[in-house]
Scaffold this motif. Structure first.
Motif, short mmCIF file in Angstrom:
data_model
loop_
_atom_site.label_atom_id
_atom_site.label_comp_id
_atom_site.label_asym_id
_atom_site.label_seq_id
_atom_site.Cartn_x
_atom_site.Cartn_y
_atom_site.Cartn_z
N SER A 1 -33.43 111.36 -8.88
CA SER A 1 -31.65 111.12 -9.06
C SER A 1 -31.87 109.54 -9.79
CB SER A 1 -30.69 110.39 -7.45
OG SER A 1 -31.56 108.74 -7.18
N TYR A 2 -30.25 108.97 -9.84
CA TYR A 2 -30.42 107.85 -10.64
C TYR A 2 -29.22 107.45 -10.57
CZ TYR A 2 -29.68 106.22 -15.46
OH TYR A 2 -29.80 105.27 -16.78
N SER A 3 -30.29 106.52 -9.21
CA SER A 3 -29.29 105.31 -7.89
C SER A 3 -29.48 104.41 -8.58
CB SER A 3 -30.13 105.73 -6.87
OG SER A 3 -30.05 107.33 -6.73
N GLY A 4 -30.19 103.50 -9.92
CA GLY A 4 -29.42 102.32 -10.19
C GLY A 4 -30.63 101.27 -8.99
N TRP A 5 -30.64 100.15 -9.52
CA TRP A 5 -31.60 99.05 -8.30
C TRP A 5 -31.20 98.81 -7.11
CZ3 TRP A 5 -33.33 95.24 -12.29
CH2 TRP A 5 -34.05 95.33 -13.26
N GLN A 6 -31.22 99.87 -6.25
CA GLN A 6 -31.65 99.45 -5.00
C GLN A 6 -31.64 100.47 -3.60
OE1 GLN A 6 -27.27 100.57 -4.94
NE2 GLN A 6 -26.94 101.91 -5.74
N GLN A 7 -31.73 99.92 -2.59
CA GLN A 7 -33.26 100.13 -1.37
C GLN A 7 -32.19 101.93 -0.76
OE1 GLN A 7 -33.00 96.33 0.51
NE2 GLN A 7 -34.61 96.87 0.24
N TYR A 8 -30.78 101.91 -0.97
CA TYR A 8 -30.60 102.72 -0.70
C TYR A 8 -28.58 103.26 -1.26
CZ TYR A 8 -32.53 102.10 3.89
OH TYR A 8 -33.64 101.62 4.42
N ALA A 9 -28.79 104.91 -1.18
CA ALA A 9 -28.14 105.02 -2.05
C ALA A 9 -27.14 106.80 -1.25
CB ALA A 9 -28.28 105.36 -3.61
N VAL A 10 -26.07 106.88 -1.78
CA VAL A 10 -25.08 107.85 -1.72
C VAL A 10 -25.26 109.03 -2.57
CG1 VAL A 10 -23.80 109.34 -0.58
CG2 VAL A 10 -24.17 107.35 0.68
N GLU A 11 -25.70 110.09 -2.71
CA GLU A 11 -25.08 110.86 -4.46
C GLU A 11 -24.51 112.24 -3.32
OE1 GLU A 11 -26.00 110.21 -6.77
OE2 GLU A 11 -26.96 108.42 -6.60
N ASP A 12 -23.84 112.70 -4.06
CA ASP A 12 -23.83 114.15 -4.66
C ASP A 12 -25.05 114.97 -4.35
OD1 ASP A 12 -21.16 113.34 -4.14
OD2 ASP A 12 -20.51 114.10 -6.29
N ALA A 13 -25.31 116.07 -4.38
CA ALA A 13 -26.05 116.62 -4.24
C ALA A 13 -26.46 117.21 -5.31
CB ALA A 13 -26.52 118.48 -2.81
N ARG A 14 -25.09 117.83 -6.37
CA ARG A 14 -25.70 118.36 -7.57
C ARG A 14 -25.54 117.44 -8.82
NH1 ARG A 14 -19.73 118.27 -6.49
NH2 ARG A 14 -18.16 116.68 -8.14
N GLY A 15 -25.64 115.96 -7.86
CA GLY A 15 -26.40 114.52 -8.98
C GLY A 15 -27.96 114.66 -8.34
N VAL A 16 -28.81 115.71 -7.89
CA VAL A 16 -30.49 114.50 -7.92
C VAL A 16 -31.14 116.35 -7.79
CG1 VAL A 16 -29.03 113.29 -5.75
CG2 VAL A 16 -30.01 116.04 -5.37
N ARG A 17 -31.78 116.05 -8.26
CA ARG A 17 -33.41 117.34 -8.17
C ARG A 17 -33.98 117.09 -7.32
NH1 ARG A 17 -36.98 118.41 -11.47
NH2 ARG A 17 -37.42 116.29 -12.71
N LYS A 18 -34.36 118.42 -6.35
CA LYS A 18 -35.34 118.34 -5.70
C LYS A 18 -36.24 118.27 -6.24
CE LYS A 18 -36.29 120.85 -1.01
NZ LYS A 18 -35.56 121.72 0.18
#
Lengths: 341, 341
Positions: free
Chosen positions: B94-111
């Motif tokens: 994912s492209y979640s940045g400099w942090q420990q947790y993140a909520v992401e849309d499923a279509r914005g991540v790659r398994k």
């Protein structure tokens, strides 16, 4: 007809060439052997690249040796033929250089059609026209609605570049020196905007003439124009580099600041393509297509051309020096005017 | 698990970033909505391009706003899922940045597949590896027997560039800083030659390492390396430009002389291709091919990779500052190590 006058490189210029860098020599007119023709040179092309040949700095072509005949494209009339398929009276394109007569192998010349003026083989239908055509077909690729900028825009490359861009549906912005030339860009060559690079607010005028940025910058001058173009380039812009006439006489690196890091940074952040080329790279692939399309464009007026004809081979050195200073107006051609004996 | 620590941009750096340009903030861990997942970030990628995002100079991407979370590619573990096809325990890019947790849309991540180490999705099988691959496939095009030069050659882009060039049959010359890195180029990554850019006779060493000139210079540093490469380039050489880490902290144009005219002249006389690119330009066209070919190369050892893993999100600012100074050795990855509550 017993003597051939030719112009040789007397010395390598340091900076701008002077007439003293050239020397006239006279020899007997040579005779053709089997498979050769004797040409009386009618027209000699003068082009910026010749400045490079006068120098022995590493380049894409061998320098003219000191004492050697200056090189150049020519249109000649066959006055004696020992080659099948070439008859006395035929006109051919050759690379015979700055002289009145030349013997050439038949396979080294190209017979010219009679349906366009002979001198166009040195300009719009010759190397300068092909430089414009190949640089746009292979690198610049102007698309409908895009903006193209070209400098030295009344010259044979620049004027053709702008008109091809128009034919492809792009907007053409031309840069030239002085009001006569900028007027010709609008009235004669159909550019959408014309800017005088001598204007003190040149960069600002260029910005105003390119409200949607620049997609293709056809680089044939170098120097200040490139610096003004750089901030206006759009993402994925293309820069075919075919000449740098403003730099040809430079003798040392210009004063700083060093603009190279900023340039490469622009290449990165805008995903620019910068591609140097010499037209001969694309001859095998594109020349027949070029001749067919450009002949049609010239005949139907889509592409117009302007020639600056100077009279007599003796005028060549001064005309060439002026070419590097931008004093010509159109494709510079010498009507060689051989003295018949 | 109630708090999320993240690192935000506290101020835009002038020149090299300092730790004071970053600030830690703590918020509640967010909750996923329908179609979203909550991720615990396992690995954060640190890359030179992030320096550009800290600046508001015009670039190919929006800057991080002051007060905004620093951006970056991440590998996360799904710890709560409201998205079909993604289960708790899955790992995603994912492209979640400099942090420990993140909520992401499923279509914005790659398994991610389990057949390669998770962190490779940030390096050799991620953006840096794809940058190397796309830059060579689309621009550099190394051919058998040609010579390729790359700097920052132990970094994730440079090391991959050299090894792909080898796989394509070219000679690879790597540039790096210090004897440990140059030794790794030869022993670990199989470069044909390795040069320390800190050596006083660097340019001379580069010349000796490239007896047949340079056909591809993969530009990812800028500055002095480019200047040493320029006179060695062969006709028709290609220069993909994917980064300029040596310049990222520059605050003004360097002192003269102005090397831009000489550079453009080399572009002309050698028919060079200089092409800036950001890898995302080629994602649609090349990513599946990249993943297939690079996975095979990683598995069979054709392409090796080195990681430099730092421990804990709190280490990220200093590690990033070191990255710009070249103190890392291999792909720089933060093992985020979220504190579980």
């Amino acid at each position: 007809m017993t003597e051939n006058t030719r112009i040789v490189l007397a010395s390598r210029p340091h900076g701008a060439p002077t007439t003293g860098d050239f020397r006239f020599e006279t020899d007997p007119v040579p005779s053709p052997a089997e498979g050769q023709v004797l040409l009386r040179i009618r027209y000699l092309s003068l082009d910026p690249y010749m400045r490079g040949r006068m120098s022995d700095a590493p380049s894409y072509a061998e320098p003219v040796p000191v004492g050697g005949t200056m090189v150049g494209a020519t249109v000649g009339e066959v006055i004696e033929s020992k080659a099948a398929g070439l008859d006395v009276g035929d006109h051919v394109l050759s690379y015979s250089g700055w002289q009145q007569y030349a013997v050439e192998d038949a396979r080294g010349v190209r017979k010219l059609d009679a349906d366009t003026p002979l001198s166009t083989a040195l300009g719009v239908l010759g190397m300068p026209g092909f430089t414009a055509y190949a640089g746009l077909e292979k690198i610049g690729k102007p698309r409908p609605g895009e903006t193209l900028v070209v400098a030295a825009a009344t010259g044979p490359v620049g004027a053709t570049v702008g008109q091809i861009a128009k034919a492809r549906g792009a907007r053409a912005v031309g840069i030239a020196g002085g009001p006569r030339k900028t007027a010709a860009l609008l009235d004669e060559f159909g550019f959408d905007a014309a800017i005088d690079h001598r204007a003190p607010d040149f960069a600002e005028q260029l910005r105003e003439a390119c409200p949607d940025g620049i997609d293709v910058y056809f680089e044939n001058v170098g120097g200040a124009v490139l610096r003004a173009v750089l901030p206006l380039l759009n993402e994925f812009a293309r820069i075919p580099v075919c000449g740098l006439v403003a730099q040809y006489n430079a003798t040392s690196a210009p004063e700083g600041p060093d603009r190279l890091p900023g340039f490469v940074n622009q290449v990165l952040v805008k995903s620019l393509t910068v591609r140097g080329f010499i037209q001969r790279e694309f001859v095998d692939e594109l020349y027949p297509q070029f001749l067919a399309e450009m002949r049609a464009w010239v005949r139907d007026g889509t592409v117009r051309y302007r020639e600056h004809v100077v009279d007599g081979l003796t005028s060549a050195p001064e005309a060439f020096i002026g070419l590097l200073e931008g004093t010509n107006f159109g494709k510079l051609v010498v009507e060689v005017g051989a003295a018949r004996s």
